[in-house]
Scaffold this motif. Structure first.
Motif, PDB file in Angstrom:
ATOM      1  N   ARG A 296       7.323  40.080  41.452  1.00 13.76           N
ATOM      2  CA  ARG A 296       5.946  39.943  42.140  1.00 13.76           C
ATOM      3  C   ARG A 296       5.242  41.359  42.387  1.00 13.76           C
ATOM      4  O   ARG A 296       4.217  41.573  42.269  1.00 13.76           O
ATOM      5  N   SER A 297       6.238  42.225  42.927  1.00 12.67           N
ATOM      6  CA  SER A 297       5.720  43.583  43.269  1.00 12.67           C
ATOM      7  C   SER A 297       5.581  44.483  42.026  1.00 12.67           C
ATOM      8  O   SER A 297       5.074  45.456  42.191  1.00 12.67           O
ATOM      9  N   MET A 298       6.119  44.275  41.080  1.00 17.27           N
ATOM     10  CA  MET A 298       6.374  45.531  39.818  1.00 17.27           C
ATOM     11  C   MET A 298       4.960  45.634  39.237  1.00 17.27           C
ATOM     12  O   MET A 298       4.616  46.856  38.955  1.00 17.27           O
ATOM     13  N   PRO A 299       4.160  44.586  39.197  1.00 21.25           N
ATOM     14  CA  PRO A 299       2.676  44.999  38.275  1.00 21.25           C
ATOM     15  C   PRO A 299       2.143  45.904  39.090  1.00 21.25           C
ATOM     16  O   PRO A 299       1.334  46.813  38.518  1.00 21.25           O
ATOM     17  N   ALA A 300       2.110  46.038  40.255  1.00 23.88           N
ATOM     18  CA  ALA A 300       1.351  47.074  41.256  1.00 23.88           C
ATOM     19  C   ALA A 300       1.724  48.279  40.866  1.00 23.88           C
ATOM     20  O   ALA A 300       1.019  49.261  41.074  1.00 23.88           O
ATOM     21  N   ALA A 301       3.068  48.526  40.429  1.00 19.45           N
ATOM     22  CA  ALA A 301       3.676  49.818  40.055  1.00 19.45           C
ATOM     23  C   ALA A 301       3.629  50.078  38.440  1.00 19.45           C
ATOM     24  O   ALA A 301       4.156  51.072  38.069  1.00 19.45           O
ATOM     25  N   ARG A 302       2.758  49.206  38.011  1.00 22.83           N
ATOM     26  CA  ARG A 302       2.677  49.328  36.310  1.00 22.83           C
ATOM     27  C   ARG A 302       3.732  49.134  35.735  1.00 22.83           C
ATOM     28  O   ARG A 302       4.110  49.582  34.653  1.00 22.83           O
ATOM     29  N   ILE A 303       4.781  48.297  36.164  1.00 25.36           N
ATOM     30  CA  ILE A 303       6.031  47.944  35.481  1.00 25.36           C
ATOM     31  C   ILE A 303       6.089  46.376  35.109  1.00 25.36           C
ATOM     32  O   ILE A 303       5.707  45.653  35.804  1.00 25.36           O
ATOM     33  N   HIS A 304       6.267  46.298  33.658  1.00 27.34           N
ATOM     34  CA  HIS A 304       6.284  44.906  33.315  1.00 27.34           C
ATOM     35  C   HIS A 304       7.692  44.445  33.310  1.00 27.34           C
ATOM     36  O   HIS A 304       8.558  45.124  32.468  1.00 27.34           O
ATOM     37  N   VAL A 305       8.023  43.311  33.752  1.00 29.10           N
ATOM     38  CA  VAL A 305       9.503  42.736  33.859  1.00 29.10           C
ATOM     39  C   VAL A 305       9.347  41.644  32.903  1.00 29.10           C
ATOM     40  O   VAL A 305       8.688  40.907  32.787  1.00 29.10           O
ATOM     41  N   ALA A 306      10.667  41.663  32.049  1.00 28.67           N
ATOM     42  CA  ALA A 306      10.802  40.641  31.165  1.00 28.67           C
ATOM     43  C   ALA A 306      10.769  39.234  31.695  1.00 28.67           C
ATOM     44  O   ALA A 306      11.537  39.017  32.836  1.00 28.67           O
ATOM     45  N   LYS A 307       9.977  38.029  31.361  1.00 26.12           N
ATOM     46  CA  LYS A 307      10.051  36.927  31.740  1.00 26.12           C
ATOM     47  C   LYS A 307      11.211  36.301  31.122  1.00 26.12           C
ATOM     48  O   LYS A 307      11.563  35.815  29.991  1.00 26.12           O
ATOM     49  N   LEU A 308      12.216  35.824  32.168  1.00 25.88           N
ATOM     50  CA  LEU A 308      13.518  34.828  31.726  1.00 25.88           C
ATOM     51  C   LEU A 308      13.206  33.468  31.679  1.00 25.88           C
ATOM     52  O   LEU A 308      12.041  32.897  32.261  1.00 25.88           O
ATOM     53  N   TRP A 309      13.777  32.957  30.590  1.00 29.30           N
ATOM     54  CA  TRP A 309      13.645  31.517  30.465  1.00 29.30           C
ATOM     55  C   TRP A 309      14.204  30.692  31.639  1.00 29.30           C
ATOM     56  O   TRP A 309      15.303  31.046  32.042  1.00 29.30           O
ATOM     57  N   PRO A 310      13.542  29.567  31.859  1.00 31.49           N
ATOM     58  CA  PRO A 310      14.330  28.758  33.036  1.00 31.49           C
ATOM     59  C   PRO A 310      15.594  28.262  32.377  1.00 31.49           C
ATOM     60  O   PRO A 310      15.789  28.185  31.206  1.00 31.49           O
ATOM     61  N   GLN A 311      16.747  27.945  33.218  1.00 28.05           N
ATOM     62  CA  GLN A 311      18.051  27.587  32.675  1.00 28.05           C
ATOM     63  C   GLN A 311      18.201  26.315  32.850  1.00 28.05           C
ATOM     64  O   GLN A 311      17.952  25.641  34.061  1.00 28.05           O
ATOM     65  N   ALA A 312      18.683  25.682  31.715  1.00 30.40           N
ATOM     66  CA  ALA A 312      18.895  24.114  31.742  1.00 30.40           C
ATOM     67  C   ALA A 312      20.258  24.072  32.431  1.00 30.40           C
ATOM     68  O   ALA A 312      21.257  24.814  32.206  1.00 30.40           O
ATOM     69  N   GLU A 313      20.221  23.039  33.313  1.00 30.81           N
ATOM     70  CA  GLU A 313      21.613  22.397  33.995  1.00 30.81           C
ATOM     71  C   GLU A 313      22.356  21.575  32.825  1.00 30.81           C
ATOM     72  O   GLU A 313      21.872  20.876  32.179  1.00 30.81           O
ATOM     73  N   ILE A 314      23.761  21.934  32.825  1.00 27.68           N
ATOM     74  CA  ILE A 314      24.544  21.361  31.976  1.00 27.68           C
ATOM     75  C   ILE A 314      25.775  21.095  32.561  1.00 27.68           C
ATOM     76  O   ILE A 314      26.643  21.957  33.206  1.00 27.68           O
ATOM     77  N   ASP A 315      26.314  19.781  32.520  1.00 24.16           N
ATOM     78  CA  ASP A 315      27.468  19.507  33.010  1.00 24.16           C
ATOM     79  C   ASP A 315      27.580  19.663  34.519  1.00 24.16           C
ATOM     80  O   ASP A 315      28.632  20.033  35.329  1.00 24.16           O
ATOM     81  N   GLY A 316      26.632  19.604  35.233  1.00 27.51           N
ATOM     82  CA  GLY A 316      26.606  19.847  36.757  1.00 27.51           C
ATOM     83  C   GLY A 316      26.522  21.405  37.186  1.00 27.51           C
ATOM     84  O   GLY A 316      26.513  21.586  38.267  1.00 27.51           O
ATOM     85  N   SER A 317      26.420  22.421  36.126  1.00 25.97           N
ATOM     86  CA  SER A 317      26.486  24.089  36.512  1.00 25.97           C
ATOM     87  C   SER A 317      24.997  24.112  37.278  1.00 25.97           C
ATOM     88  O   SER A 317      24.087  23.755  36.557  1.00 25.97           O
ATOM     89  N   PRO A 318      25.056  24.845  38.207  1.00 22.39           N
ATOM     90  CA  PRO A 318      23.793  25.430  38.784  1.00 22.39           C
ATOM     91  C   PRO A 318      23.043  26.033  38.051  1.00 22.39           C
ATOM     92  O   PRO A 318      23.537  26.973  37.249  1.00 22.39           O
ATOM     93  N   ALA A 319      21.909  25.890  37.721  1.00 22.07           N
ATOM     94  CA  ALA A 319      20.856  26.548  36.884  1.00 22.07           C
ATOM     95  C   ALA A 319      20.451  27.797  37.790  1.00 22.07           C
ATOM     96  O   ALA A 319      19.197  27.469  38.025  1.00 22.07           O
ATOM     97  N   VAL A 320      20.924  28.818  38.107  1.00 19.90           N
ATOM     98  CA  VAL A 320      20.391  29.673  38.826  1.00 19.90           C
ATOM     99  C   VAL A 320      20.330  31.428  38.271  1.00 19.90           C
ATOM    100  O   VAL A 320      19.679  32.172  38.584  1.00 19.90           O
ATOM    101  N   PHE A 321      20.824  31.389  36.961  1.00 14.21           N
ATOM    102  CA  PHE A 321      20.693  32.695  36.329  1.00 14.21           C
ATOM    103  C   PHE A 321      19.255  33.522  36.361  1.00 14.21           C
ATOM    104  O   PHE A 321      18.971  34.347  36.610  1.00 14.21           O
ATOM    105  N   SER A 322      18.158  32.672  35.892  1.00 16.57           N
ATOM    106  CA  SER A 322      17.004  33.138  35.638  1.00 16.57           C
ATOM    107  C   SER A 322      16.303  33.091  37.118  1.00 16.57           C
ATOM    108  O   SER A 322      15.151  34.008  37.060  1.00 16.57           O
ATOM    109  N   GLU A 323      16.842  32.722  38.144  1.00 16.31           N
ATOM    110  CA  GLU A 323      16.281  32.864  39.480  1.00 16.31           C
ATOM    111  C   GLU A 323      16.703  34.036  40.234  1.00 16.31           C
ATOM    112  O   GLU A 323      16.263  34.722  40.966  1.00 16.31           O
ATOM    113  N   GLU A 324      17.874  34.674  39.781  1.00 14.92           N
ATOM    114  CA  GLU A 324      18.665  35.805  40.367  1.00 14.92           C
ATOM    115  C   GLU A 324      18.478  37.026  39.576  1.00 14.92           C
ATOM    116  O   GLU A 324      18.971  38.140  40.088  1.00 14.92           O
TER     117      GLU A 324
END
Length: 359
Positions: A296-324
């Motif tokens: 959320r802070s990068m646009p103020a510095a004129r920096i564009h960050v790649a938007k990551l896809w939300p991660q699908a949960e599979i076999d009970g694995s936590p879907a946290v990659f795109s959040e971290e």
């Protein structure tokens, strides 16, 4: 002796006529055995699936993959769809080659351009690879998959373009014409590119966000399928660009930015292939709140960050990659001074969080 068709049709200094897009010429420029083009990577994938799917086929997608593409394929084909584990932090995806049937299609991606070529062994299924994040890697050029494709407009400065290639097949893909609305969308994207160039070149009449008014109409238009062939302007640009030189710059930039982030105390995902030239550096913040604050802070510095896809949960694995994680681009547009500004901007936001807790 009969004159060749069109032999008496000669004009000078009139408006340009349309040129024919020849996949073989594009392939020669990129070092790929190109069989066909599309307006987009999504169109290229659909063209492949139309060719290889049968009523018995199941389509296997990586669990971490563009959800819009998955939704598009589901809407077009009535086949069964299955996900297999593909954690971006793992050295390799867990390919379902032993489970997939002979008529099944397994989609494999070189995620962020970090991966190395898998060993498919004696796979019975049809293997299709997505090389959007590094279309001219050694893996992409040497691949023995049935088909490979890429959305090359995401890697090079062209308004549209997807490619299909193969070293195992040599039948060309038919070139479908695009509808006028899609061509208008390509024109809008080209307008955005030219406005951005004018701003970066110092034009006093163009503001930093002038190009953005073309983005949403273009995105909506590109959701309208099917897509036809790559436009002549994109094909011409692609044939003339120094793509090998730009890839070498991206490779150097990735090494420099990754080293700079590590020296600043951040963890990053490392490429596995020796010749990898990833699209960007994936930084692991280990805390969704910190990653979100940085994002959320990068646009103020004129920096564009790649938007990551939300991660699908599979076999009970936590879907946290795109959040971290956040990915910071490393393409040919940037030099070391630009990349150091990115590291400093990220550190200015993230370091106070690590000392005092995220806001």
């Amino acid at each position: 002796m009969t004159a060749a068709p069109g032999a008496d049709r000669w004009l000078y200094a009139t408006p340009f006529e349309a040129a024919t897009v020849r996949p073989a010429e594009i392939g020669a420029a990129l070092g790929l055995p190109v069989l066909g083009t599309s307006l987009s990577g999504r169109g290229a994938l659909l063209a492949v699936l139309h060719r290889v799917l049968t009523t018995e086929s199941a389509v296997w997608f990586p669990a971490y993959y563009c959800p819009e593409v998955v939704d598009t394929v589901r809407a077009v084909f009535p086949n069964r769809f299955r996900a297999y584990r593909d954690d971006p932090r793992a050295p390799a995806p867990e390919l379902p080659l032993s489970e997939a049937g002979r008529a099944d299609v397994v989609l494999v991606q070189n995620l962020f351009g970090l991966r190395q070529q898998p060993d498919y062994g004696a796979a019975r299924c049809v293997v299709v690879e997505d090389h959007t994040h590094d279309p001219t890697s050694g893996w992409a050029k040497r691949t023995e998959a049935d088909y490979a494709f890429a959305a090359v407009w995401k890697t090079y400065p062209i308004p549209d373009g997807g490619l299909v290639w193969s070293r195992r097949h040599d039948e060309d893909f038919a070139l479908r014409p695009n509808r006028p609305a899609l061509l208008e969308a390509v024109g809008a994207r080209l307008s955005a590119m030219l406005l951005k160039q004018a701003y970066l070149s110092g034009s006093p009449e163009v503001g930093p966000d002038a190009y953005q008014r073309y983005e949403e109409p273009m995105k909506r238009a590109f959701l309208d399928l099917p897509h036809g062939a790559m436009t002549q302007i994109s094909a011409g640009l692609l044939r003339g660009y120094p793509t090998d030189e730009w890839r070498a710059v991206r490779q150097r930039n990735h090494r420099f930015l990754a080293d700079s982030f590590r020296q600043a105390g951040f963890d990053v995902l490392r490429p596995l292939a020796a010749d990898a030239a990833p699209i960007g550096v994936a930084v692991d913040f280990h805390d969704p709140a910190v990653a979100d604050l940085v994002n959320r802070s990068m646009p103020a510095a004129r920096i564009h960050v790649a938007k990551l896809w939300p991660q699908a949960e599979i076999d009970g694995s936590p879907a946290v990659f795109s959040e971290e994680h956040l990915v910071f681009y490393t393409d040919h547009r940037y030099g070391e001074r630009d990349l150091l500004k990115v590291v400093e901007a990220v550190r200015a936001v993230a370091e106070p969080c690590s000392r005092h807790g995220a806001a």
